[in-house]
Design a protein around this motif. Structure first.
Motif, PDB file in Angstrom:
ATOM      1  N   ARG A 300      36.515  44.817  42.434  1.00 52.03           N
ATOM      2  CA  ARG A 300      35.854  45.103  43.717  1.00 52.03           C
ATOM      3  C   ARG A 300      34.367  44.753  43.645  1.00 52.03           C
ATOM      4  O   ARG A 300      33.785  44.270  44.617  1.00 52.03           O
ATOM      5  CB  ARG A 300      36.017  46.579  44.085  1.00 52.03           C
ATOM      6  CG  ARG A 300      37.353  46.931  44.709  1.00 52.03           C
ATOM      7  CD  ARG A 300      37.330  48.327  45.301  1.00 52.03           C
ATOM      8  NE  ARG A 300      38.634  48.749  45.777  1.00 52.03           N
ATOM      9  CZ  ARG A 300      39.120  48.492  46.987  1.00 52.03           C
ATOM     10  NH1 ARG A 300      38.394  47.800  47.846  1.00 52.03           N
ATOM     11  NH2 ARG A 300      40.312  48.931  47.338  1.00 52.03           N
ATOM     12  N   GLY A 303      34.626  40.623  41.675  1.00 49.71           N
ATOM     13  CA  GLY A 303      35.577  39.588  42.024  1.00 49.71           C
ATOM     14  C   GLY A 303      36.286  39.064  40.778  1.00 49.71           C
ATOM     15  O   GLY A 303      36.082  39.578  39.674  1.00 49.71           O
ATOM     16  N   GLU A 305      38.399  37.843  44.359  1.00 47.25           N
ATOM     17  CA  GLU A 305      39.227  38.531  45.344  1.00 47.25           C
ATOM     18  C   GLU A 305      40.710  38.399  45.023  1.00 47.25           C
ATOM     19  O   GLU A 305      41.488  39.331  45.249  1.00 47.25           O
ATOM     20  CB  GLU A 305      38.932  37.948  46.734  1.00 47.25           C
ATOM     21  CG  GLU A 305      39.679  38.618  47.869  1.00 47.25           C
ATOM     22  CD  GLU A 305      39.177  40.021  48.165  1.00 47.25           C
ATOM     23  OE1 GLU A 305      39.958  40.808  48.733  1.00 47.25           O
ATOM     24  OE2 GLU A 305      38.019  40.305  47.832  1.00 47.25           O
ATOM     25  N   ARG A 309      43.477  41.501  44.738  1.00 50.32           N
ATOM     26  CA  ARG A 309      44.716  41.596  45.520  1.00 50.32           C
ATOM     27  C   ARG A 309      45.909  41.865  44.617  1.00 50.32           C
ATOM     28  O   ARG A 309      46.813  42.628  44.972  1.00 50.32           O
ATOM     29  CB  ARG A 309      44.922  40.318  46.333  1.00 50.32           C
ATOM     30  CG  ARG A 309      44.022  40.221  47.559  1.00 50.32           C
ATOM     31  CD  ARG A 309      44.571  39.198  48.550  1.00 50.32           C
ATOM     32  NE  ARG A 309      44.478  37.846  48.021  1.00 50.32           N
ATOM     33  CZ  ARG A 309      43.451  37.035  48.243  1.00 50.32           C
ATOM     34  NH1 ARG A 309      42.426  37.450  48.972  1.00 50.32           N
ATOM     35  NH2 ARG A 309      43.440  35.815  47.745  1.00 50.32           N
TER      36      ARG A 309
END
Length: 363
Positions: A300, A303, A305, A309
């Motif tokens: 968070r 990274g 991202e 996920r």
């Protein structure tokens, strides 16, 4: 719940939608009933504040008061039996800044010294509150890094390196950010406040007390004087203070992964359950939720991202296993999804193994 206080209520707050999810979140309620029947509620998180700007803090406090009205309306609708007649009486006069800057003190208290219950010859208070922290980003899993063995807080953490005639008592004292997860709490700060007052009195009365042949002029000199520190601690003990404990932590310096675990802990990236008290628990199995929390906190903030996920999807798919030991086959599935090599071996995954792996994954 305990007495007139209660905490938790995760199901109660689930479903609340903030007016701006990038700025607010509602966590589980901390409640305290007052003598007049009113209820203090600690639950609303604010993100993106500049802790040193008083004008911004006051503006955000006023805006948060409007969000608090929304929270009360939500609680009235969610549980009419408990909150059907509730109304917002007022909000706190100041925001509680959980984390910002810290003093450049004569000594900086480290996270591992807190967790493992280190004692200090100049300790002026005793702490033991869990190493827990709230989210830094909306939707983030809270931080929990274990429960410390009782640890001493050195007088030197209150003394600035360069500024004279000043002692700093607050979560902004000479603590690492992660050490402050525990050292921030009010009971410990009250004890440190008393120590600061007694130290100031000793400094003023030093010649009469016979502490030094030449009067000490600064708190820095007091912190460097064994005689003065002995007198300070003696007076605190006479006033009922607790400065040491028979309960000790377990360092595990000979266990594989110790060095990596300490480095991760200082960064808030070595999560551990409440029941791990005074130890890194390197021989214990790591829980799936703790392993994923470490990855989540890092990705968070840093990274990429895509990796975040993967971690969040794993939390969703295996939410029933978050409080269970991490299975090696599942770990290797997660590593494969992250584009990493599998962890060889059989059986469960120890916290020591996880520390070495996390040290590589989270540079």
């Amino acid at each position: 719940a305990w007495g007139r206080s209660g905490w938790g209520f995760g199901e109660l707050v689930r479903g609340y939608t903030p007016s701006d999810p990038t700025r607010y979140a509602l966590r589980g309620l901390n409640l305290s009933r007052q003598d007049d029947g009113s209820l203090l509620v600690n639950a609303l998180l604010l993100f993106g504040l500049e802790g040193l700007d008083p004008l911004e803090l006051e503006r955000r406090r006023q805006e948060a008061a409007l969000e608090a009205e929304r929270v009360v309306a939500f609680l009235r609708e969610k549980d009419p039996l408990l909150f059907g007649t509730a109304r917002l009486a007022q909000v706190a006069p100041l925001l509680y800044i959980r984390e910002s800057r810290h003093l450049k003190a004569l000594y900086r208290l480290r996270a591992e010294e807190v967790l493992l219950g280190k004692d200090f010859p100049d300790a002026v208070a005793l702490g033991a509150y869990p190493l827990d922290g709230q989210a830094y980003f909306p939707g983030e899993t809270p931080y929990l890094l274990g429960t410390p063995a009782p640890y001493g807080v050195p007088f030197r953490t209150l003394v600035p390196r360069e500024v004279a005639n000043l002692l700093v008592v607050s979560q902004a004292a000479g603590f690492d950010s992660v050490a402050a997860f525990s050292a921030r709490v009010v009971p410990l700060q009250m004890a440190l406040g008393e120590a600061a007052v007694v130290a100031a009195a000793l400094l003023r009365l030093a010649p009469q007390a016979g502490l030094e042949r030449v009067p000490m002029g600064t708190f820095q000199e007091l912190a460097a004087s064994p005689n003065a520190l002995e007198a300070l601690r003696k007076r605190l003990l006479e006033r009922g203070g607790r400065l040491s404990s028979r309960e000790k932590g377990r360092a595990e310096t000979d266990r594989p992964g110790y060095r990596e675990a300490v480095s991760l802990l200082r960064r808030g990236l070595f999560a551990g359950p409440y029941y791990l008290k005074g130890t890194l628990g390197l021989s214990e199995p790591i829980l799936l939720g703790d392993f994923l929390a470490n990855l989540e906190h890092y990705y968070r903030a840093k990274g990429p991202e895509e990796r975040l996920r993967v971690v969040l999807k794993a939390r969703e798919l295996y939410r029933e296993e978050l409080h269970k030991p991490l299975r090696r086959p599942l770990l290797n599935q997660i590593l494969q999804a992250l584009g990493e090599s599998p962890l060889p071996g059989e059986g469960g995954v120890s916290r020591g193994e996880a520390a070495k792996l996390l040290s590589r994954l989270l540079p």
